[in-house]
Design a protein around this motif. Structure first.
Motif, PDB file in Angstrom:
ATOM      1  N   LEU A 145       0.839  -1.190   0.000  1.00  0.00           N
ATOM      2  CA  LEU A 145       0.000   0.000   0.000  1.00  0.00           C
ATOM      3  C   LEU A 145       0.874   1.239   0.000  1.00  0.00           C
ATOM      4  N   GLY A 146       0.277   2.362  -0.332  1.00  0.00           N
ATOM      5  CA  GLY A 146       0.984   3.632  -0.308  1.00  0.00           C
ATOM      6  C   GLY A 146       0.802   4.344   1.018  1.00  0.00           C
ATOM      7  N   SER A 147       1.591   5.368   1.224  1.00  0.00           N
ATOM      8  CA  SER A 147       1.501   6.125   2.480  1.00  0.00           C
ATOM      9  C   SER A 147       0.187   6.880   2.598  1.00  0.00           C
ATOM     10  N   GLN A 148      -0.503   7.086   1.469  1.00  0.00           N
ATOM     11  CA  GLN A 148      -1.771   7.813   1.459  1.00  0.00           C
ATOM     12  C   GLN A 148      -2.972   6.883   1.297  1.00  0.00           C
ATOM     13  N   SER A 149      -2.793   5.619   1.598  1.00  0.00           N
ATOM     14  CA  SER A 149      -3.863   4.635   1.406  1.00  0.00           C
ATOM     15  C   SER A 149      -4.868   4.677   2.545  1.00  0.00           C
ATOM     16  N   GLY A 150      -6.146   4.517   2.189  1.00  0.00           N
ATOM     17  CA  GLY A 150      -7.199   4.405   3.194  1.00  0.00           C
ATOM     18  C   GLY A 150      -7.298   5.640   4.067  1.00  0.00           C
ATOM     19  N   THR A 151      -7.758   5.444   5.291  1.00  0.00           N
ATOM     20  CA  THR A 151      -7.798   6.535   6.252  1.00  0.00           C
ATOM     21  C   THR A 151      -6.365   6.853   6.655  1.00  0.00           C
ATOM     22  N   HIS A 152      -5.945   8.088   6.401  1.00  0.00           N
ATOM     23  CA  HIS A 152      -4.531   8.432   6.569  1.00  0.00           C
ATOM     24  C   HIS A 152      -4.390   9.893   6.958  1.00  0.00           C
TER      25      HIS A 152
END
Length: 228
Positions: A43-50
């Motif tokens: 996943l990326g650092s900006q994935s989902g609730t972030h």
């Protein structure tokens, strides 16, 4: 006391901002084969609730691990901006009467000091999570972001993919908030419950604790609210 989960589930194929890494979750080890169960996550650092650190939009601004932990937890004011149409701007009028605090919502009705606190903007757009309509969310105008910064807010969250339009060629709300070293939380869920609780006179506290990623632009969080 009531705890409310403000997070979306992390799972394969979940929505991501256009161009961000796709998310996949699957078994790396299994009890049957290896004696233990271990998941592999991509996943990326900006994935989902972030949360976004200021570094997300400018190399010169603080990275995630350079921000105080207090930026990720504390009393919250919930602003009711539900009922807006697709890609509708949320301007300063949604944050009326900030001289004495914020009156949340387009019609007002919530008052309380916000100096240094957390402001969550409930658009109701989390109901579209997983559908193409999710990208057509309302967004904060540059003027609204500037008003929040002026009033001392350094943590802003929204139940949408971004505080700016999606997709976007420019990110004015990000630039204003990040330029003030603020934290931005995106892809929140269940803010409807917080609107109801606040209207009933309950206090709202929020935790948006990110993964400890040195030098990062942001990180997924397990966002939780306590009502009481």
């Amino acid at each position: 006391m009531e705890l409310v989960d403000l997070s979306v589930p992390v799972e394969t194929g979940m929505p991501v901002y256009p161009g961000d890494p796709e998310v996949s979750v699957g078994p790396a080890l299994t009890v049957a084969r290896d004696g233990v169960n271990v998941l592999a996550l991509h996943l990326g650092s900006q994935s989902g609730t972030h949360v976004d650190a200021p570094y997300h939009v400018d190399d010169r601004l603080p990275r995630l691990d350079e921000l105080p932990l207090e930026r990720f937890a504390g009393p919250a004011t919930v602003v009711d901006a539900r009922g807006l149409g697709p890609r509708a701007p949320i301007g300063p009028a949604a944050f009326a009467a900030v001289e004495g605090g914020i009156k949340g919502g387009i019609e007002g009705g919530i008052e309380g000091g916000i100096e240094g606190g957390i402001v969550l903007v409930a658009t109701g757009w989390s109901r579209h999570w997983g559908s193409p309509a999710y990208e057509a969310h309302p967004y904060l105008t540059e003027e609204a972001a500037a008003l929040l910064v002026e009033r001392g807010v350094r943590t802003v969250g929204v139940d949408a993919l971004s505080v700016d339009p999606t997709p976007a060629e420019d990110f004015p709300a990000h630039r204003v908030l990040c330029g003030a070293h603020a934290v931005i939380a995106e892809n929140l869920a269940n803010l409807d419950r917080l609107v109801e609780a606040q209207a009933a006179g309950l206090a709202v506290e929020v935790w948006l604790m990110p993964l400890r990623l040195p030098g990062a632009d942001g990180a997924p969080v397990r966002a939780v609210a306590r009502l009481g």
